[in-house]
Design an enzyme around this catalytic site. Structure first.
Site, PDB file in Angstrom:
ATOM      1  N   ASP A  98       0.811  -1.230   0.000  1.00 10.74           N
ATOM      2  CA  ASP A  98       0.000   0.000   0.000  1.00 10.74           C
ATOM      3  C   ASP A  98       0.834   1.266   0.000  1.00 10.74           C
ATOM      4  OD1 ASP A  98      -2.177  -1.762   0.190  1.00 10.74           O
ATOM      5  OD2 ASP A  98      -2.009  -1.811   2.370  1.00 10.74           O
ATOM      6  N   GLY A 127       1.552   2.949  -2.660  1.00 14.41           N
ATOM      7  CA  GLY A 127       1.138   3.844  -3.746  1.00 14.41           C
ATOM      8  C   GLY A 127       1.645   3.335  -5.097  1.00 14.41           C
ATOM      9  N   LYS A 128       1.747   2.005  -5.216  1.00 18.09           N
ATOM     10  CA  LYS A 128       2.222   1.417  -6.484  1.00 18.09           C
ATOM     11  C   LYS A 128       1.237   1.708  -7.613  1.00 18.09           C
ATOM     12  CE  LYS A 128       2.326  -2.560  -4.379  1.00 18.09           C
ATOM     13  NZ  LYS A 128       2.113  -2.169  -2.968  1.00 18.09           N
ATOM     14  N   GLY A 129      -0.060   1.735  -7.275  1.00 20.52           N
ATOM     15  CA  GLY A 129      -1.075   2.016  -8.293  1.00 20.52           C
ATOM     16  C   GLY A 129      -0.890   3.410  -8.860  1.00 20.52           C
ATOM     17  N   LYS A 130      -0.658   4.368  -7.989  1.00 23.40           N
ATOM     18  CA  LYS A 130      -0.463   5.747  -8.456  1.00 23.40           C
ATOM     19  C   LYS A 130       0.791   5.836  -9.332  1.00 23.40           C
ATOM     20  CE  LYS A 130       0.979  10.288  -7.171  1.00 23.40           C
ATOM     21  NZ  LYS A 130       0.957  11.451  -6.312  1.00 23.40           N
ATOM     22  N   ASN A 144      -5.518 -10.297  -3.825  1.00 17.33           N
ATOM     23  CA  ASN A 144      -5.149  -9.832  -2.484  1.00 17.33           C
ATOM     24  C   ASN A 144      -4.652  -8.383  -2.535  1.00 17.33           C
ATOM     25  OD1 ASN A 144      -2.912 -10.743  -3.926  1.00 17.33           O
ATOM     26  ND2 ASN A 144      -1.801 -11.510  -2.156  1.00 17.33           N
ATOM     27  N   GLY A 149      -4.614  -4.316  -3.610  1.00 20.36           N
ATOM     28  CA  GLY A 149      -5.584  -3.238  -3.747  1.00 20.36           C
ATOM     29  C   GLY A 149      -4.796  -2.008  -4.151  1.00 20.36           C
ATOM     30  N   HIS A 150      -4.865  -1.652  -5.428  1.00 20.17           N
ATOM     31  CA  HIS A 150      -4.097  -0.506  -5.930  1.00 20.17           C
ATOM     32  C   HIS A 150      -5.057   0.621  -6.290  1.00 20.17           C
ATOM     33  CE1 HIS A 150      -0.369  -3.090  -7.177  1.00 20.17           C
ATOM     34  NE2 HIS A 150      -0.803  -3.348  -5.956  1.00 20.17           N
ATOM     35  N   GLN A 197       1.852  -6.385  -3.663  1.00 19.06           N
ATOM     36  CA  GLN A 197       2.430  -6.584  -2.324  1.00 19.06           C
ATOM     37  C   GLN A 197       3.750  -5.816  -2.176  1.00 19.06           C
ATOM     38  OE1 GLN A 197       1.022  -9.523  -4.042  1.00 19.06           O
ATOM     39  NE2 GLN A 197      -0.770  -8.659  -3.081  1.00 19.06           N
ATOM     40  N   GLY A 245     -10.740  -3.540   3.829  1.00 21.27           N
ATOM     41  CA  GLY A 245     -11.287  -2.468   4.656  1.00 21.27           C
ATOM     42  C   GLY A 245     -10.663  -2.397   6.044  1.00 21.27           C
ATOM     43  N   ARG A 246      -9.669  -3.263   6.304  1.00 20.61           N
ATOM     44  CA  ARG A 246      -9.055  -3.258   7.644  1.00 20.61           C
ATOM     45  C   ARG A 246      -8.241  -1.982   7.848  1.00 20.61           C
ATOM     46  NH1 ARG A 246      -5.831  -8.866   7.623  1.00 20.61           N
ATOM     47  NH2 ARG A 246      -5.533  -8.252   5.452  1.00 20.61           N
ATOM     48  N   ASP A 305       2.756  14.654   1.885  1.00 22.54           N
ATOM     49  CA  ASP A 305       1.748  15.623   2.347  1.00 22.54           C
ATOM     50  C   ASP A 305       1.096  15.215   3.671  1.00 22.54           C
ATOM     51  OD1 ASP A 305       0.824  13.627   0.331  1.00 22.54           O
ATOM     52  OD2 ASP A 305      -1.160  14.276   0.985  1.00 22.54           O
ATOM     53  N   VAL A 346       2.790  14.179  -3.382  1.00 25.59           N
ATOM     54  CA  VAL A 346       2.295  15.204  -2.448  1.00 25.59           C
ATOM     55  C   VAL A 346       0.761  15.219  -2.428  1.00 25.59           C
ATOM     56  CG1 VAL A 346       4.359  16.658  -2.509  1.00 25.59           C
ATOM     57  CG2 VAL A 346       2.592  16.976  -4.254  1.00 25.59           C
TER      58      VAL A 346
HETATM   59  P1  GDP Z   1      -0.748   0.284  -3.527  1.00 27.03           P
HETATM   60  O1  GDP Z   1      -1.344  -0.987  -3.037  1.00 27.03           O
HETATM   61  O2  GDP Z   1       0.740   0.322  -3.342  1.00 27.03           O
HETATM   62  O3  GDP Z   1      -1.134   0.639  -4.932  1.00 27.03           O
HETATM   63  O4  GDP Z   1      -1.331   1.439  -2.585  1.00 27.03           O
HETATM   64  P2  GDP Z   1      -2.862   1.627  -2.135  1.00 27.03           P
HETATM   65  O5  GDP Z   1      -3.633   2.167  -3.273  1.00 27.03           O
HETATM   66  O6  GDP Z   1      -3.359   0.412  -1.456  1.00 27.03           O
HETATM   67  O7  GDP Z   1      -2.690   2.708  -0.975  1.00 27.03           O
HETATM   68  C1  GDP Z   1      -2.080   3.935  -1.218  1.00 27.03           C
HETATM   69  C2  GDP Z   1      -3.090   5.065  -0.908  1.00 27.03           C
HETATM   70  O8  GDP Z   1      -2.422   6.293  -0.863  1.00 27.03           O
HETATM   71  C3  GDP Z   1      -4.155   5.221  -1.968  1.00 27.03           C
HETATM   72  O9  GDP Z   1      -5.340   5.635  -1.343  1.00 27.03           O
HETATM   73  C4  GDP Z   1      -3.604   6.341  -2.866  1.00 27.03           C
HETATM   74  O10 GDP Z   1      -4.631   7.068  -3.529  1.00 27.03           O
HETATM   75  C5  GDP Z   1      -2.922   7.184  -1.845  1.00 27.03           C
HETATM   76  N1  GDP Z   1      -1.759   7.937  -2.313  1.00 27.03           N
HETATM   77  C6  GDP Z   1      -0.759   7.547  -3.174  1.00 27.03           C
HETATM   78  N2  GDP Z   1       0.191   8.488  -3.248  1.00 27.03           N
HETATM   79  C7  GDP Z   1      -0.194   9.494  -2.424  1.00 27.03           C
HETATM   80  C8  GDP Z   1       0.397  10.741  -2.031  1.00 27.03           C
HETATM   81  O11 GDP Z   1       1.470  11.111  -2.451  1.00 27.03           O
HETATM   82  N3  GDP Z   1      -0.312  11.488  -1.110  1.00 27.03           N
HETATM   83  C9  GDP Z   1      -1.515  11.099  -0.600  1.00 27.03           C
HETATM   84  N4  GDP Z   1      -2.119  11.883   0.279  1.00 27.03           N
HETATM   85  N5  GDP Z   1      -2.079   9.925  -0.948  1.00 27.03           N
HETATM   86  C10 GDP Z   1      -1.431   9.148  -1.828  1.00 27.03           C
HETATM   87  P1  IMO Z   2      -0.870  -4.285  -2.238  1.00 27.81           P
HETATM   88  O1  IMO Z   2      -0.479  -4.789  -3.617  1.00 27.81           O
HETATM   89  C1  IMO Z   2      -0.846  -4.861   2.050  1.00 27.81           C
HETATM   90  C2  IMO Z   2      -0.767  -8.991   3.485  1.00 27.81           C
HETATM   91  C3  IMO Z   2      -1.984  -9.466   4.244  1.00 27.81           C
HETATM   92  C4  IMO Z   2      -1.344 -10.475   5.179  1.00 27.81           C
HETATM   93  C5  IMO Z   2      -0.262 -11.110   4.306  1.00 27.81           C
HETATM   94  C6  IMO Z   2      -0.675 -12.430   3.651  1.00 27.81           C
HETATM   95  O2  IMO Z   2      -2.142  -3.524  -2.226  1.00 27.81           O
HETATM   96  O3  IMO Z   2       0.255  -3.549  -1.609  1.00 27.81           O
HETATM   97  P2  IMO Z   2      -2.296 -13.063   1.642  1.00 27.81           P
HETATM   98  O4  IMO Z   2      -3.781 -12.859   1.492  1.00 27.81           O
HETATM   99  O5  IMO Z   2      -1.483 -12.448   0.569  1.00 27.81           O
HETATM  100  O6  IMO Z   2      -1.931 -14.493   1.885  1.00 27.81           O
HETATM  101  O7  IMO Z   2      -1.935 -12.292   3.035  1.00 27.81           O
HETATM  102  O8  IMO Z   2       0.027 -10.152   3.301  1.00 27.81           O
HETATM  103  N1  IMO Z   2      -1.045  -8.433   2.138  1.00 27.81           N
HETATM  104  C7  IMO Z   2      -1.022  -7.131   1.858  1.00 27.81           C
HETATM  105  N2  IMO Z   2      -0.835  -6.059   2.667  1.00 27.81           N
HETATM  106  N3  IMO Z   2      -1.003  -4.682   0.724  1.00 27.81           N
HETATM  107  C8  IMO Z   2      -1.168  -5.740  -0.092  1.00 27.81           C
HETATM  108  O9  IMO Z   2      -1.198  -5.617  -1.431  1.00 27.81           O
HETATM  109  C9  IMO Z   2      -1.210  -7.043   0.464  1.00 27.81           C
HETATM  110  N4  IMO Z   2      -1.377  -8.280  -0.032  1.00 27.81           N
HETATM  111  C10 IMO Z   2      -1.239  -9.126   0.998  1.00 27.81           C
HETATM  112  O10 IMO Z   2      -2.605  -8.406   4.942  1.00 27.81           O
HETATM  113  O11 IMO Z   2      -0.699  -9.802   6.235  1.00 27.81           O
HETATM  114 MG    MG Z   3      -2.805  -1.663  -1.720  1.00 26.22          MG
END
Ligand code: GDP
Ligand code: IMO
Ligand code: MG
Length: 436
Positions: A13, A15-18, A38, A40-41, A223, A301-302, A332, A413
């Protein structure tokens, strides 16, 4: 040439999606090399928010072809649900392709994921419950069902029988559950065959041909480094290799073709699920980061556990992945904090560690040793260059760069694609590629 890989540098999480979305307009292919639904980007474009799970975020880049690579595990129900969701919002999903060698997540994998977690009790991993671990277990045990098997019913039946023989014993005798029906499972998979057929390709061939033509391939890792089954905080990890080397295996792009490995890292740290986390905050500051950063999992949603930036993790991730660049996100979120702690070493039972300890026991005992950096109060969400940033924010970034083992090439930012400071271009020009 070239291939570029995006890797999470912490526990996911980041910010790989961004980052993928930002670069998506400059590349020809975006391949997801590992994981499944698993992930969520999140991508925010012009205020519109998209949450991708199984699909690469690159599906939102109109000129890129998105591919689910051989290293992924695919839940077909989730796949079509996600495709339909995007189509309903007007997105074009017609270019999506899937490797014939990717493995499938069966309904029984999800059952096994949940019962295994329950049986682990206090030692539970806190998985996403999507059947990811059991699907990868079958892959390694050579009992997996692959995308291509769906098109040959007799092979599919043999494989389902082989896979369920032992599992049904386990489900009935150990876990006290109903046996899984072979016919039902075969029908479950074949029901998707016709919709799936036009999407399935030899992804390794297609991607390497594209590289031969001089096209650019972006590998969007799911991940993160510390969730990697080899390099992460085992056993509190996922069951794939989200590191840069894993991206090579998971897409069939040889390591010599990867010219950039970009680590995505938050300006602080978060983690979902169980496992050690030395800089974790248990006070109101943790709640503050959670609220200000919107740190709630996209997938389940955790609430995400929050803590300060950990330079030892950053250096270790740099090493394991051979990062060429860091993309620091969510700077930011730190606006308004008077003194920002950064973990510069660990105290492990009275002994100072300047690098990640070798053993799990030491890592579980690690207490952070912090250095403090003065904060800033100015709104930085409109900053687009380093010079736009307040001096203290600039110094914070330069300090992270000094201790993280890799240059910081981009800074987030805000969540929107445009809310980014680019210091060094992340897609190399051909002359840069040759120089490497
Ligand atoms: P990913 O799994 O690595 O793609 O990241 P997630 O999308 O799960 O979580 C990253 C969260 O941070 C998302 O809600 C993005 O919209 C948000 N995000 C990414 N880059 C930035 C940033 O520079 N600033 C802020 N405020 N939010 C960001
Ligand atoms: P993104 O790509 C954050 C975590 C789970 C758990 C462990 C194993 O959005 O960064 P799994 O269901 O893969 O067997 O769970 O890994 N986990 C993540 N945590 N971001 C993810 O993906 C994750 N994918 C798995 O919470 O601790
Ligand atoms: Mg994610």
């Amino acid at each position: 040439m070239p291939a570029i890989v995006i890797v999470g540098a912490q526990w996911g999480d980041e910010g790989k999606g961004k980052a993928t979305d930002l670069l998506g307009g400059l590349v020809d292919y975006v391949v997801k090399p590992n994981g499944g639904n698993n992930a969520g980007h999140t991508v925010v474009v012009g205020g519109e928010k998209y949450e991708l799970k199984l699909l690469p975020a690159g599906i939102l880049s109109p000129n890129a072809t998105p591919i689910i690579g051989n290293g992924c595990v695919v839940n077909l129900e989730a796949l079509f649900e996600e495709i339909e969701g995007l189509q309903a919002r007007g997105a074009d999903t017609s270019k999506l392709r899937i490797s014939a060698n990717a493995h499938l997540v069966a309904p029984y994998h999800q059952v096994l994921d949940k019962v295994t977690e329950r049986f682990l009790g206090k030692r539970a991993i806190g998985t996403t419950g999507r059947g990811i671990g059991p699907a990868y277990m079958d892959k390694v045990a050579r009992l997996g069902i692959r995308v291509q098997d769906v098109f040959d019913e007799s092979i599919l039946r043999q494989k389902v029988e082989g896979s369920l023989k032992q599992k049904n014993e386990l489900l009935v005798k150990v876990y006290n559950r109903r046996a899984v029906d072979i016919d039902e499972t075969v029908e479950y998979f074949t029901a998707f065959a016709e919709r799936l057929r036009p999407m399935v390709i030899d992804a390794t061939y297609v991607l390497n041909e594209a590289l031969d033509r001089g096209e650019v391939v972006l590998m969007e890792g799911g991940q993160a480094t510390f969730l990697d089954v080899d390099h992460g905080t085992y056993p509190f990890v996922t069951s794939s290799n989200p590191t840069a080397g894993g991206a090579s295996v998971g897409s069939g792009i040889g390591p010599t073709r990867i010219s950039r490995a970009v680590g995505i890292i938050k300006a602080y740290t978060t983690r979902v699920g169980a496992g050690p986390f030395p800089t974790e905050l248990f006070d109101e500051m943790g709640i503050y980061l959670q609220k200000t950063g919107g740190e709630f999992g996209v997938n389940t949603g955790r609430p995400r556990r929050c803590g300060w930036y950990d330079a030892l993790l950053a250096r270790h991730a740099s090493r394991v992945n051979g990062f060429t660049d860091y993309f620091v996100t969510k700077l930011d979120v730190l606006t308004g904090i008077e003194q920002i702690p950064v973990c510069v070493a660990y105290d492990v039972d009275g002994v100072r560690f300047d690098e990640m300890p070798m053993t799990q026991t030491d890592f579980h005992h690690a207490k952070p040793i912090f250095e403090y950096f003065p904060g800033w109060t100015e709104d930085i969400t409109g900053s687009r260059t380093m010079e736009d940033l307040p001096e203290n924010a600039r110094n914070y970034i330069l300090a992270l760069e000094g201790m993280s083992g890799t240059r910081i090439s981009a800074i987030g930012v805000g969540p929107d694609r445009d809310q980014t400071i680019v210091r060094h271009e992340l897609i190399p020009t051909s002359s840069q590629t040759e120089a490497r």
